[in-house]
Design a protein around this motif. Structure first.
Motif, mmCIF file in Angstrom:
data_model
loop_
_atom_site.group_PDB
_atom_site.id
_atom_site.type_symbol
_atom_site.label_atom_id
_atom_site.label_comp_id
_atom_site.label_asym_id
_atom_site.label_seq_id
_atom_site.Cartn_x
_atom_site.Cartn_y
_atom_site.Cartn_z
ATOM 1 N N GLY A 16 0.792 -1.224 0.000
ATOM 2 C CA GLY A 16 0.000 0.000 0.000
ATOM 3 C C GLY A 16 0.826 1.276 0.000
ATOM 4 N N LYS A 17 1.950 1.289 0.722
ATOM 5 C CA LYS A 17 2.789 2.483 0.760
ATOM 6 C C LYS A 17 3.371 2.788 -0.609
ATOM 7 N N THR A 18 3.784 1.754 -1.314
ATOM 8 C CA THR A 18 4.357 1.953 -2.644
ATOM 9 C C THR A 18 3.293 2.417 -3.624
ATOM 10 N N VAL A 19 2.078 1.883 -3.512
ATOM 11 C CA VAL A 19 0.975 2.321 -4.372
ATOM 12 C C VAL A 19 0.725 3.806 -4.175
ATOM 13 N N CYS A 20 0.634 4.235 -2.938
ATOM 14 C CA CYS A 20 0.385 5.651 -2.659
ATOM 15 C C CYS A 20 1.511 6.528 -3.201
ATOM 16 N N LEU A 21 2.746 6.095 -3.002
ATOM 17 C CA LEU A 21 3.887 6.858 -3.479
ATOM 18 C C LEU A 21 3.868 6.987 -5.001
ATOM 19 N N THR A 22 3.672 5.879 -5.701
ATOM 20 C CA THR A 22 3.720 5.921 -7.158
ATOM 21 C C THR A 22 2.511 6.629 -7.767
ATOM 22 N N VAL A 28 8.862 11.300 -7.123
ATOM 23 C CA VAL A 28 9.679 10.775 -6.028
ATOM 24 C C VAL A 28 9.954 9.289 -6.247
ATOM 25 N N ALA A 29 8.904 8.540 -6.578
ATOM 26 C CA ALA A 29 9.077 7.101 -6.814
ATOM 27 C C ALA A 29 10.070 6.861 -7.942
ATOM 28 N N PHE A 30 9.886 7.578 -9.041
ATOM 29 C CA PHE A 30 10.802 7.395 -10.164
ATOM 30 C C PHE A 30 12.226 7.790 -9.793
ATOM 31 N N GLY A 31 12.385 8.912 -9.098
ATOM 32 C CA GLY A 31 13.719 9.347 -8.697
ATOM 33 C C GLY A 31 14.439 8.292 -7.865
ATOM 34 N N ARG A 32 13.712 7.665 -6.964
ATOM 35 C CA ARG A 32 14.305 6.610 -6.124
ATOM 36 C C ARG A 32 14.682 5.384 -6.953
#
Length: 133
Positions: A16-22, A28-32
């Motif tokens: 769920g955390k990754t879904v919210c981030l992306t 931010v997700a892409f940068g990481r």
């Protein structure tokens, strides 16, 4: 022989955390993801900003992000599925970013701490080594 992805393209709800981030902060997700895929050669911030600029100016961040999917696939010997990297990103950008983020985490490379932190942890001796008996 190719390895397999540790999760499916549409398995977003596994984390769920990754879904919210992306979904809400794709820059931010892409940068990481890019920071890990480039082994620290490009910072999270600079890649995330570039992704955002492409998104605002051209409206097709997939033209940039798909190249990082290719880097991740080559790094781990993963198949180009369910379609080519470019098509996967063009038609399902959020799912692709989410899958790549999960893949890195599942393989022990947590994008949230970045490449340099992983390298520092890998080369640091265990804490107990410095303790006197």
């Amino acid at each position: 022989m190719e390895n397999q992805w540790t999760s499916g393209l549409c398995s977003c709800m596994e984390d769920g955390k990754t879904v919210c981030l992306t979904c809400f902060c794709p820059c931010v997700a892409f940068g990481r993801i890019a920071n890990i895929a480039d082994e620290g050669n490009h910072g999270c911030g600079e890649c995330g900003i570039f992704y955002g600029l492409i998104c605002c100016v051209v409206g097709l961040p997939c033209l940039f992000s798909c190249t990082y999917r290719t880097k991740i696939r080559r790094k781990f010997g993963l198949p180009e599925s369910p379609a080519s990297d470019c098509i996967t990103h063009c038609f399902c950008e959020s799912c692709a970013l989410c899958q790549e983020y999960r893949e890195l985490k599942n393989r022990g490379l947590d994008p949230s701490i970045g490449w340099n932190e992983h390298m520092q942890r890998a080369t640091s001796p265990p804490m107990g080594q410095y303790m006197k008996s």
